[in-house]
Design a protein around this motif. Structure first.
Motif, short mmCIF file in Angstrom:
data_model
loop_
_atom_site.label_atom_id
_atom_site.label_comp_id
_atom_site.label_asym_id
_atom_site.label_seq_id
_atom_site.Cartn_x
_atom_site.Cartn_y
_atom_site.Cartn_z
N ILE A 101 73.09 102.76 21.82
CA ILE A 101 73.28 101.68 20.85
C ILE A 101 74.05 102.20 19.64
O ILE A 101 74.99 101.57 19.16
CB ILE A 101 71.92 101.07 20.44
CG1 ILE A 101 71.30 100.36 21.64
CG2 ILE A 101 72.08 100.12 19.25
CD1 ILE A 101 69.85 99.94 21.45
N HIS A 102 73.65 103.38 19.15
CA HIS A 102 74.34 104.00 18.01
C HIS A 102 75.82 104.23 18.34
O HIS A 102 76.70 103.94 17.53
CB HIS A 102 73.65 105.32 17.63
CG HIS A 102 74.31 106.02 16.51
ND1 HIS A 102 73.91 105.88 15.21
CD2 HIS A 102 75.37 106.87 16.47
CE1 HIS A 102 74.68 106.60 14.42
NE2 HIS A 102 75.58 107.21 15.17
N LEU A 103 76.08 104.75 19.53
CA LEU A 103 77.45 105.04 19.95
C LEU A 103 78.32 103.79 19.94
O LEU A 103 79.43 103.80 19.39
CB LEU A 103 77.44 105.67 21.34
CG LEU A 103 78.79 106.07 21.93
CD1 LEU A 103 79.43 107.19 21.12
CD2 LEU A 103 78.62 106.48 23.38
N VAL A 104 77.83 102.71 20.52
CA VAL A 104 78.61 101.46 20.56
C VAL A 104 78.85 100.95 19.14
O VAL A 104 79.97 100.58 18.79
CB VAL A 104 77.92 100.39 21.43
CG1 VAL A 104 78.60 99.04 21.27
CG2 VAL A 104 77.92 100.82 22.89
N ALA A 105 77.80 100.93 18.32
CA ALA A 105 77.95 100.47 16.93
C ALA A 105 78.99 101.30 16.19
O ALA A 105 79.84 100.76 15.48
CB ALA A 105 76.60 100.51 16.22
N GLN A 109 81.46 103.14 17.49
CA GLN A 109 82.80 103.02 18.07
C GLN A 109 83.54 101.75 17.64
O GLN A 109 84.76 101.69 17.74
CB GLN A 109 82.73 103.09 19.60
CG GLN A 109 82.45 104.49 20.10
CD GLN A 109 82.32 104.56 21.61
OE1 GLN A 109 82.07 103.56 22.29
NE2 GLN A 109 82.46 105.76 22.14
N THR A 110 82.81 100.77 17.14
CA THR A 110 83.49 99.55 16.66
C THR A 110 84.32 99.83 15.42
O THR A 110 85.24 99.07 15.11
CB THR A 110 82.49 98.43 16.34
OG1 THR A 110 81.68 98.82 15.22
CG2 THR A 110 81.65 98.05 17.55
N GLY A 111 83.97 100.87 14.68
CA GLY A 111 84.67 101.18 13.44
C GLY A 111 84.27 100.29 12.27
O GLY A 111 84.87 100.36 11.21
N GLU A 133 85.02 87.12 14.41
CA GLU A 133 85.59 87.82 15.57
C GLU A 133 85.04 89.24 15.69
O GLU A 133 84.73 89.70 16.78
CB GLU A 133 87.12 87.85 15.49
CG GLU A 133 87.76 86.49 15.64
CD GLU A 133 87.75 85.65 14.35
OE1 GLU A 133 87.48 86.19 13.24
OE2 GLU A 133 87.98 84.44 14.45
N GLN A 134 84.92 89.95 14.55
CA GLN A 134 84.38 91.31 14.58
C GLN A 134 82.93 91.31 15.04
O GLN A 134 82.52 92.16 15.84
CB GLN A 134 84.48 91.95 13.19
CG GLN A 134 85.89 92.33 12.79
CD GLN A 134 85.96 92.78 11.34
OE1 GLN A 134 85.36 92.19 10.45
NE2 GLN A 134 86.72 93.85 11.12
N LYS A 135 82.14 90.35 14.55
CA LYS A 135 80.73 90.27 14.93
C LYS A 135 80.58 89.88 16.40
O LYS A 135 79.73 90.43 17.11
CB LYS A 135 79.98 89.31 14.01
CG LYS A 135 79.87 89.84 12.59
CD LYS A 135 79.05 88.95 11.69
CE LYS A 135 79.85 87.79 11.18
NZ LYS A 135 79.12 87.01 10.17
N ALA A 136 81.41 88.97 16.87
CA ALA A 136 81.37 88.57 18.28
C ALA A 136 81.76 89.73 19.18
O ALA A 136 81.14 89.95 20.24
CB ALA A 136 82.29 87.37 18.52
N ASP A 137 82.76 90.50 18.78
CA ASP A 137 83.18 91.66 19.56
C ASP A 137 82.07 92.72 19.59
O ASP A 137 81.83 93.33 20.63
CB ASP A 137 84.48 92.25 18.99
CG ASP A 137 85.02 93.37 19.85
OD1 ASP A 137 85.23 93.13 21.06
OD2 ASP A 137 85.23 94.48 19.33
#
Length: 114
Positions: free
Chosen positions: A25-29, A31-33, A73-77
């Motif tokens: 979960i941390h990694l995905v969060a 990686q979004t930048g 869009e950022q939140k949806a992504d």
């Protein structure tokens, strides 16, 4: 902040240990930048007693609480990326979802601010 809180049925922890899940979960969060890595907080709440659609069916739901200022869009992504990762990690879990809630900057306070 941001906070990523995973509510889930306890049985999903039979597939992967909590530390592995938290790290993913941390990694995905990260990686979004969208966030500073050192600010990302992740927690897991596992439930033995629950109903999903009036059945005891496995579930995962991520509640993300983030500071206002990101676009829809950022939140949806962010949600799509997180659900995609969780679906690959838990292919047999039928209910996987996420939602994003914004903190108001004007009303937010933490220890460093007082």
């Amino acid at each position: 902040m941001p906070h990523f809180i995973m509510d889930c049925s306890a049985d999903v922890l039979n597939n992967h240990d909590e530390q592995h899940i938290i790290k993913q979960i941390h990694l995905v969060a990260n990686q979004t930048g969208l966030f500073d890595e050192g600010d990302i907080k992740v927690r897991v709440n596992a439930y033995n007693t629950y109903l999903v659609g009036n059945k005891q069916e496995s579930f995962i739901h991520i509640f993300a609480h983030i500071m206002q200022g990101r676009t829809i869009e950022q939140k949806a992504d962010l949600s799509r990326q997180m659900v995609t990762m969780l679906t690959s990690l838990f292919p047999d879990t039928p209910n996987i979802a996420m939602n994003v809630s914004d903190f108001e900057k004007a009303t937010y306070c933490n220890r460093a601010m007082v």
